[in-house]
Write an enzyme that holds these catalytic residues in place. Structure first.
Site, mmCIF file in Angstrom:
data_model
loop_
_atom_site.group_PDB
_atom_site.id
_atom_site.type_symbol
_atom_site.label_atom_id
_atom_site.label_comp_id
_atom_site.label_asym_id
_atom_site.label_seq_id
_atom_site.Cartn_x
_atom_site.Cartn_y
_atom_site.Cartn_z
ATOM 1 N N ASP A 63 0.876 -1.174 0.000
ATOM 2 C CA ASP A 63 0.000 0.000 0.000
ATOM 3 C C ASP A 63 0.910 1.219 0.000
ATOM 4 O O ASP A 63 1.503 1.566 1.024
ATOM 5 C CB ASP A 63 -0.895 -0.021 1.228
ATOM 6 N N SER A 142 0.240 11.967 -16.216
ATOM 7 C CA SER A 142 -0.929 11.950 -17.083
ATOM 8 C C SER A 142 -0.908 13.200 -17.935
ATOM 9 O O SER A 142 -0.427 14.256 -17.495
ATOM 10 C CB SER A 142 -2.216 11.924 -16.253
ATOM 11 N N TYR A 155 -7.101 14.995 -9.496
ATOM 12 C CA TYR A 155 -6.173 14.067 -10.147
ATOM 13 C C TYR A 155 -5.155 14.839 -10.977
ATOM 14 O O TYR A 155 -3.946 14.579 -10.909
ATOM 15 C CB TYR A 155 -6.976 13.109 -11.023
ATOM 16 N N LYS A 159 -1.050 14.926 -10.537
ATOM 17 C CA LYS A 159 -0.123 14.553 -11.599
ATOM 18 C C LYS A 159 0.751 15.740 -12.016
ATOM 19 O O LYS A 159 1.918 15.567 -12.373
ATOM 20 C CB LYS A 159 -0.889 13.998 -12.798
#
Length: 255
Positions: A63, A142, A155, A159
């Protein structure tokens, strides 16, 4: 790819689409692969497939949001496969919602997986690389970090942070023989993209919109990303650091 044979490579999210493809590609090049994933069964399937094909791999449950987990998995991989030569920070998670409809608990999870997890891995692996004056870091970000993406605000922020972090670490560690580069996928045919699409009003329409917007006319495949990741992990990219490459079928063409 030059000088990957015998190298030890960690791939986070190695049980998934891009991570699995990257793990297999490194193994095909002769590397020893530590497949890190929260889902040990998924990681084990990838490692088993690599071994059945004649490669070397081991699966580790990790994790990345938990530093103790990271330290234990990195230590185990180092003891069983050898000092870490290449780290691929690939694990990620996303939801598809307008920012004002998200909640702080979702921000926390997005940040923990997409940014803090990479920080944990880097902090655990970089000291050994620095001591040996050699290493390759490949961070998977991304194209949402480069051009924005509606419905992926947090997100994208994570990134984008990973891109900035990579450039800074590339400067800090260049004199130690460590390169740090970034691969930015465009829309790629993975479970993550399918999960993102499920949050849209019309998932099929969203996926078709992605396809039609890509100049090369198709979604990316995990193997498309694996090639770029393996290149940055190899000595073929030994004089490249602090760089960001989009693997998007031409959807983004950043200078």
């Amino acid at each position: 790819m030059r000088n990957l044979s015998g190298k030890t490579v960690i791939v986070t999210g190695g049980g998934g689409g891009i991570g699995g493809a990257a793990s297999r590609r490194f193994a095909e090049e002769g590397a020893k692969v530590a497949v890190f994933d929260m889902n040990l069964d998924a990681a084990q399937k990838v490692a088993d497939a690599i071994r059945e094909a004649g490669g070397t791999a081991r699966a580790y449950r990790c994790d990345i949001t938990n530093r103790a987990d990271v330290d234990a998995a990195v230590a185990a991989a180092g003891a069983e496969l050898g000092s870490i030569d290449v780290l691929v920070n690939n694990a990620g998670w996303d939801i598809f919602k307008p920012f004002v409809k998200t909640i702080p608990a979702e921000w926390d999870k997005l940040i923990a997986i997409n940014l803090t997890g990479a920080l944990h891995m880097l902090h655990a692996v970089l000291p050994g690389m620095a001591e040996r004056k050699s290493g390759r870091i490949v961070n998977v970000a991304s194209d949402a970090a480069r051009g924005g993406s509606s419905g992926e605000a947090v997100y994208s922020a994570c990134k984008g942070g990973l891109v900035a972090l990579s450039k800074t670490l590339a400067r800090e560690h260049a004199r130690q023989g460590i390169t740090v580069n970034v691969v930015c996928p465009g829309p790629t045919d993975t479970a993550l993209l399918a999960g993102v699409a499920e949050g849209a009003r019309d998932p099929a329409k969203l996926l078709e919109a992605f396809r039609s917007a890509i100049p090369l006319g198709r979604l990316g495949q995990p193997d498309d990303l694996a090639s770029a990741i393996a290149f940055f992990g190899s000595d073929d990219a030994g004089f490249i650091t602090g760089q960001v490459i989009s693997v998007s079928g031409g959807l983004t063409m950043h200078g």
